[in-house]
Motif scaffolding. Structure first.
Motif, PDB file in Angstrom:
ATOM      1  N   GLU A  82      -0.104   8.049  -2.885  1.00 28.47           N
ATOM      2  CA  GLU A  82      -1.693   7.736  -2.679  1.00 28.47           C
ATOM      3  C   GLU A  82      -3.184   8.173  -2.661  1.00 28.47           C
ATOM      4  OE1 GLU A  82      -5.683   5.414  -2.403  1.00 28.47           O
ATOM      5  OE2 GLU A  82      -3.685   7.031  -0.862  1.00 28.47           O
ATOM      6  N   HIS A 131      -8.040   3.236  -4.391  1.00 26.81           N
ATOM      7  CA  HIS A 131      -7.059   2.628  -3.822  1.00 26.81           C
ATOM      8  C   HIS A 131      -6.473   2.751  -4.623  1.00 26.81           C
ATOM      9  CE1 HIS A 131      -8.235   1.773   0.693  1.00 26.81           C
ATOM     10  NE2 HIS A 131     -10.093   2.075  -0.636  1.00 26.81           N
ATOM     11  N   ASP A 132      -4.996   2.513  -4.950  1.00 27.80           N
ATOM     12  CA  ASP A 132      -4.460   1.621  -5.595  1.00 27.80           C
ATOM     13  C   ASP A 132      -4.346   0.551  -6.316  1.00 27.80           C
ATOM     14  OD1 ASP A 132      -1.834   3.827  -5.154  1.00 27.80           O
ATOM     15  OD2 ASP A 132      -1.751   2.786  -3.399  1.00 27.80           O
ATOM     16  N   SER A 164       1.317  -0.909  -0.056  1.00 31.68           N
ATOM     17  CA  SER A 164      -0.038  -0.131  -0.008  1.00 31.68           C
ATOM     18  C   SER A 164       0.865   0.935  -0.067  1.00 31.68           C
ATOM     19  CB  SER A 164      -0.578  -0.411   0.916  1.00 31.68           C
ATOM     20  OG  SER A 164      -1.764   1.151   0.964  1.00 31.68           O
ATOM     21  N   HIS A 165       0.359   1.868   0.411  1.00 28.38           N
ATOM     22  CA  HIS A 165       0.961   3.292   0.546  1.00 28.38           C
ATOM     23  C   HIS A 165       1.560   3.411   1.734  1.00 28.38           C
ATOM     24  CE1 HIS A 165      -2.298   5.916   1.736  1.00 28.38           C
ATOM     25  NE2 HIS A 165      -2.840   5.086   0.814  1.00 28.38           N
ATOM     26  N   GLY A 208      -3.336   3.820   4.386  1.00 35.31           N
ATOM     27  CA  GLY A 208      -1.943   3.305   3.974  1.00 35.31           C
ATOM     28  C   GLY A 208      -0.848   2.264   4.465  1.00 35.31           C
ATOM     29  N   SER A 268       0.686   4.678  -7.937  1.00 34.55           N
ATOM     30  CA  SER A 268       0.296   3.596  -9.248  1.00 34.55           C
ATOM     31  C   SER A 268       0.569   3.928 -10.761  1.00 34.55           C
ATOM     32  CB  SER A 268      -0.589   2.482  -8.090  1.00 34.55           C
ATOM     33  OG  SER A 268      -1.651   3.491  -7.708  1.00 34.55           O
ATOM     34  N   CYS A 324      -4.573  12.133  -7.263  1.00 35.04           N
ATOM     35  CA  CYS A 324      -4.405  10.860  -6.838  1.00 35.04           C
ATOM     36  C   CYS A 324      -3.607   9.296  -6.703  1.00 35.04           C
ATOM     37  CB  CYS A 324      -5.200  10.093  -5.893  1.00 35.04           C
ATOM     38  SG  CYS A 324      -7.336  10.051  -6.991  1.00 35.04           S
ATOM     39  N   TYR A 325      -3.207   8.474  -6.320  1.00 38.24           N
ATOM     40  CA  TYR A 325      -2.625   7.095  -6.992  1.00 38.24           C
ATOM     41  C   TYR A 325      -0.984   7.674  -7.473  1.00 38.24           C
ATOM     42  CZ  TYR A 325      -7.614   5.941  -6.562  1.00 38.24           C
ATOM     43  OH  TYR A 325      -9.114   6.517  -5.554  1.00 38.24           O
TER      44      TYR A 325
END
Length: 402
Positions: free
Chosen positions: A107, A349-350, A61-62, A74, A119, A115-116
């Motif tokens: 993220e 989310h990513d 995750s971030h 995250g 990724s 955002c993201y």
């Protein structure tokens, strides 16, 4: 890892974010794990024997947070992956397939608008407008901040993936639930079936004409605040109608302000600025809301003699999690003696970026009180261990689940 009086702040592409990655790197190395950084300057951790694997399951995750956020959003997902590695190493086990744990930068949309970021960069889909987005504090572009941490921007500008889709056998992300469903169901964890997409306008401006609050009659006013209120009211009515039809939508205007330097109680403001965040699991709903937003802005502008300047929108498509991976994680829950629960994710989310790039993806949600993006996030460690164990059980036995 944060000096805030309330909560924690780990800004994207900041020294604090880098220090967080370095702390995780040191802890992993001390435990005998292999570490490296990918081309997006995200930290990768693995068992030593999997360090050179050309294909792998990616878990993580971030590490960035919103300003004055909570302890778990995250970072819990990164620690869950790290704990899977540590458990396997201490037990002398190998995963069914090589596993790499990723701790990603950037993220959250709070710092730049997009955002993201990590990724999207890895999958080669970070757009030019997103790279040009200014930081909320210093005004420098996202590109400049990415260069500061050592990212080579040439392939990013060319839309080249920094990690090949074919390398990633699966992407799995643990995250705290950001709503109340698991609390209401009295469940420690659940598997995510899909993630809402969104389009976001960071700073919509409505421009009118300043005037004295007591001297300008209604018919002569060009009041941007009332125009904004009119727009939000119409969007809210559409939201209710969509829900009543059984469809999915959420709408938020989290930032609203006039210029406090030039405005006063007795002054009609000349402009107001506000944000819009519109999300749905249905691409058709998002398309309809984009069209409605444009039409309503045009109509209100004519009626109230104002001008709307929405600026560019940051967009993320809805994402379905891979049914096979979801089923495998549900089987892992069963083996642990937990009744499987499948639910949708309201937050982004990513995992959505990886899924839309063609990577088989899934998520595990962990019960959490008081929502997220605030200092009061309240995940119980026992629930976290359940979520982590679901992922570990899947990683060790997943071939047998297929």
């Amino acid at each position: 890892m944060s000096p805030d009086k309330a909560g924690v702040s780990r800004p994207a592409f900041s020294r604090v974010e880098t220090a967080t990655l370095e702390f995780l790197e040191g802890a992993a190395q001390q435990a005998g794990l292999a570490t490296t950084y990918d081309r997006g300057q995200n930290l990768l951790m693995s068992l030593p024997e999997d360090a050179e694997a050309e294909q792998f399951v990616l878990v993580g995750s971030h590490v960035d947070s919103v300003p004055m956020g909570g302890n778990f959003d995250g970072l819990a997902g990164v620690l869950a992956g790290l704990m899977c590695l540590l458990r396997a190493r201490r037990q002398g086990l190998r995963f069914a397939r090589p596993v790499k744990v990723i701790a990603m930068r950037g993220e959250e949309s709070a710092w730049f608008g997009p955002c993201y970021i990590a990724s999207k960069t890895l999958m080669g889909v970070l757009g030019a407008d997103e790279r040009a987005a200014p930081h909320k504090g210093d005004g420098r572009s996202l590109e400049a901040h990415m260069a500061d941490v050592g990212i080579d921007l040439a392939p990013v500008r060319d839309g080249q993936p920094l990690m090949q889709v074919q390398q990633i056998l699966e992407y799995i992300e643990l995250h705290i639930e950001q709503g109340p469903l698991l609390i209401g169901k009295d469940m420690p964890a659940a598997i995510v079936s899909g993630i809402r997409g969104n389009f976001r306008h960071k700073a919509v401006q409505c421009i009118g004409e300043a005037g004295h609050s007591g001297a300008v009659p209604r018919a002569f006013r060009k009041d941007p605040v009332l125009a904004m209120a009119d727009l939000l009211s119409r969007l809210d009515e559409a939201w209710l109608s969509i829900l009543q039809q059984g469809d999915d939508l959420v709408l938020t205007s989290g930032v609203v302000h006039t210029d406090s330097e030039s405005n006063a109680m007795s002054r009609i403001p000349d402009r107001v600025e506000f944000s819009l965040d519109i999300r749905s699991q249905d691409p058709a709903i998002l398309t309809g809301m984009r069209r409605m937003l444009s039409e309503e802005m045009a109509q209100i502008a004519r009626e109230r003699k104002v001008l709307f300047e929405p600026g560019s929108a940051n967009e993320t498509a809805p994402a379905l999690m891979d049914p096979k991976v979801v089923a495998k994680l549900a089987h892992a829950m069963e083996r642990l003696g937990i009744e499987p629960m499948i639910m949708a994710s309201g937050g982004g989310h990513d995992a959505a970026v990886f899924a839309n790039a063609g990577v088989p993806s899934a998520m595990v949600f962990v019960r959490n009180r008081n929502g997220s993006h605030n200092p009061d996030e309240a995940m119980e460690i026992d629930d976290f261990l359940v979520g982590m164990s679901i992922i570990y059980e899947h990683l060790v036995h997943e071939i047998g689940d297929a």
